[in-house]
Enzyme design. Structure first.
Site, mmCIF file in Angstrom:
data_model
loop_
_atom_site.group_PDB
_atom_site.id
_atom_site.type_symbol
_atom_site.label_atom_id
_atom_site.label_comp_id
_atom_site.label_asym_id
_atom_site.label_seq_id
_atom_site.Cartn_x
_atom_site.Cartn_y
_atom_site.Cartn_z
ATOM 1 N N THR A 260 3.335 5.332 6.990
ATOM 2 C CA THR A 260 1.995 4.950 6.544
ATOM 3 C C THR A 260 1.001 6.099 6.571
ATOM 4 O OG1 THR A 260 1.472 4.111 8.761
ATOM 5 C CG2 THR A 260 2.283 2.518 7.156
ATOM 6 N N CYS A 261 1.180 7.056 7.463
ATOM 7 C CA CYS A 261 0.255 8.198 7.506
ATOM 8 C C CYS A 261 0.348 9.047 6.237
ATOM 9 C CB CYS A 261 0.534 9.071 8.718
ATOM 10 S SG CYS A 261 0.111 8.286 10.271
ATOM 11 N N PHE A 262 1.515 9.000 5.601
ATOM 12 C CA PHE A 262 1.746 9.817 4.408
ATOM 13 C C PHE A 262 1.850 8.978 3.138
ATOM 14 C CE2 PHE A 262 3.788 11.909 8.061
ATOM 15 C CZ PHE A 262 2.965 13.025 8.143
#
Length: 82
Positions: free
Chosen positions: A48-50
């Site tokens: 999710t961070c990317f």
């Protein structure tokens, strides 16, 4: 996919079930789908961070769809602490 499944998929990949007011092009970093080298027909993995979805090889479209639905439904509730 149903409307709810699409929201769950977006949340699975980005951490948010809402599309920005500017549309999908407003998501940063951009949504990406990459090949995973997991075993065939494994569950997909999201980062999710990317805003990245890693998909392993699937034996059929039906297999891809069923594994994706399992992953988004299992991950939809988020982390339960306590």
């Amino acid at each position: 996919l149903t409307s709810l499944e699409r929201k769950k998929l977006l949340q699975f990949i980005t951490g948010s079930s809402s599309v920005p007011s500017s549309g999908l092009s407003g998501i940063t970093p951009k949504l990406t789908i990459t090949r995973s080298y997991q075993d065939k027909d494994s569950l997909p993995i999201s980062h999710t961070c990317f805003n990245r979805l890693d998909l392993p090889p699937y034996s059929s479209y039906t297999s891809l769809q069923s594994r994706l639905i399992i992953a988004v439904n299992e991950g939809y509730a988020g982390f339960a602490l306590g």
